[in-house]
Write a protein that holds these residues in place. Sequence first.
Motif, PDB file in Angstrom:
ATOM      1  N   PRO A   1      17.663   0.499 -42.135  1.00 51.78           N
ATOM      2  CA  PRO A   1      18.993   0.032 -42.524  1.00 51.78           C
ATOM      3  C   PRO A   1      19.752  -0.486 -41.306  1.00 51.78           C
ATOM      4  CG  PRO A   1      18.827   2.434 -42.736  1.00 51.78           C
ATOM      5  CD  PRO A   1      17.486   1.935 -42.331  1.00 51.78           C
ATOM      6  N   ASN A   2      20.526  -1.527 -41.517  1.00 51.25           N
ATOM      7  CA  ASN A   2      21.306  -2.107 -40.434  1.00 51.25           C
ATOM      8  C   ASN A   2      22.673  -1.435 -40.379  1.00 51.25           C
ATOM      9  OD1 ASN A   2      22.057  -3.730 -38.312  1.00 51.25           O
ATOM     10  ND2 ASN A   2      22.714  -5.412 -39.635  1.00 51.25           N
ATOM     11  N   VAL A   3      22.920  -0.695 -39.315  1.00 58.38           N
ATOM     12  CA  VAL A   3      24.211  -0.045 -39.120  1.00 58.38           C
ATOM     13  C   VAL A   3      24.658  -0.240 -37.676  1.00 58.38           C
ATOM     14  CG1 VAL A   3      23.735   1.710 -40.883  1.00 58.38           C
ATOM     15  CG2 VAL A   3      23.314   2.237 -38.504  1.00 58.38           C
TER      16      VAL A   3
ATOM     17  N   THR B   1      21.342  -1.262 -35.226  1.00 58.94           N
ATOM     18  CA  THR B   1      19.936  -0.955 -35.456  1.00 58.94           C
ATOM     19  C   THR B   1      19.059  -1.964 -34.730  1.00 58.94           C
ATOM     20  OG1 THR B   1      20.503  -0.037 -37.627  1.00 58.94           O
ATOM     21  CG2 THR B   1      18.189  -0.577 -37.253  1.00 58.94           C
TER      22      THR B   1
ATOM     23  N   ASP C   1      24.555   9.378 -34.825  1.00 61.98           N
ATOM     24  CA  ASP C   1      24.871   8.916 -36.186  1.00 61.98           C
ATOM     25  C   ASP C   1      26.052   9.750 -36.673  1.00 61.98           C
ATOM     26  OD1 ASP C   1      24.670   7.582 -38.629  1.00 61.98           O
ATOM     27  OD2 ASP C   1      23.041   8.851 -39.358  1.00 61.98           O
TER      28      ASP C   1
ATOM     29  N   GLU D   1      26.042   7.470 -41.450  1.00 63.68           N
ATOM     30  CA  GLU D   1      25.809   6.239 -42.211  1.00 63.68           C
ATOM     31  C   GLU D   1      24.330   5.845 -42.239  1.00 63.68           C
ATOM     32  OE1 GLU D   1      27.189   1.547 -42.451  1.00 63.68           O
ATOM     33  OE2 GLU D   1      27.913   2.776 -40.794  1.00 63.68           O
ATOM     34  N   PHE D   2      23.667   5.862 -41.086  1.00 67.34           N
ATOM     35  CA  PHE D   2      22.249   5.526 -41.038  1.00 67.34           C
ATOM     36  C   PHE D   2      21.446   6.524 -41.873  1.00 67.34           C
ATOM     37  CE2 PHE D   2      17.973   5.644 -39.335  1.00 67.34           C
ATOM     38  CZ  PHE D   2      17.657   4.306 -39.155  1.00 67.34           C
TER      39      PHE D   2
ATOM     40  N   ARG E   1      22.393   8.336 -44.346  1.00 62.88           N
ATOM     41  CA  ARG E   1      22.641   8.116 -45.774  1.00 62.88           C
ATOM     42  C   ARG E   1      21.847   6.919 -46.275  1.00 62.88           C
ATOM     43  NH1 ARG E   1      25.759   4.719 -48.227  1.00 62.88           N
ATOM     44  NH2 ARG E   1      27.026   4.226 -46.411  1.00 62.88           N
ATOM     45  N   LYS E   2      21.904   5.807 -45.534  1.00 63.05           N
ATOM     46  CA  LYS E   2      21.240   4.582 -45.976  1.00 63.05           C
ATOM     47  C   LYS E   2      19.716   4.703 -45.979  1.00 63.05           C
ATOM     48  CE  LYS E   2      24.853   1.234 -45.021  1.00 63.05           C
ATOM     49  NZ  LYS E   2      25.234   0.034 -44.270  1.00 63.05           N
ATOM     50  N   ILE E   3      19.170   5.572 -45.136  1.00 60.00           N
ATOM     51  CA  ILE E   3      17.721   5.746 -45.122  1.00 60.00           C
ATOM     52  C   ILE E   3      17.289   6.848 -46.100  1.00 60.00           C
ATOM     53  CG2 ILE E   3      17.463   7.429 -43.232  1.00 60.00           C
ATOM     54  CD1 ILE E   3      15.262   5.452 -42.124  1.00 60.00           C
TER      55      ILE E   3
END
Length: 180
Positions: free
Chosen positions: A8-10, A34, A107, A111-112, A114-116
Amino acid sequence: MKSNTPLPNVTFQTRVRDDSIDGPNPYRWHDMTTADYFAGKRAILFSLPGAFTPTCSTYQLPGFEANAEAFAAHGIDDIYCLSVNDSFVMNQWAKAQDIKSVKVIPDGAGEFSRKIGMLVRKDNLGFGLRSWRYAAIVNDGVIEAWFEEPGLMDNCPDDPYGVSSPENLLAYLNQAVAAE
């Protein structure tokens, strides 16, 4: 997560040393994405529930640090340790562990994680939201191999460790070389 999945792009809020700043805390904020971490290289990303915690500080982080040269021999350019902790905590943990090869990624807001799909509640330990323990071999921002501890759940009564260990990743890389 599956192999061939892009990370994921964060944007991560990090603190970096800046010698132009006087005083006991000569650091400034520096955003990293990322892509800044993973584009154009083959890297290991491992994540854990928290800096300064027993398994993370005794086995996982020191194990990746101790095996940095062995990973480099397998074409690994960088090793990153990610945790749902802020940059202040991650930097102090790396300093306390005398880490030279592994780079830490804060992190802070999760956010990262969560997205992964690895953000879990650890309220049973007083931690709140944290990352589940996992590791990945990442090639140019895309997951090449995924190593997730079993039992992914909120408030897990156990802290499984083994699948994401540096020894397991080295065994995987050694097996891949033997298969060639």
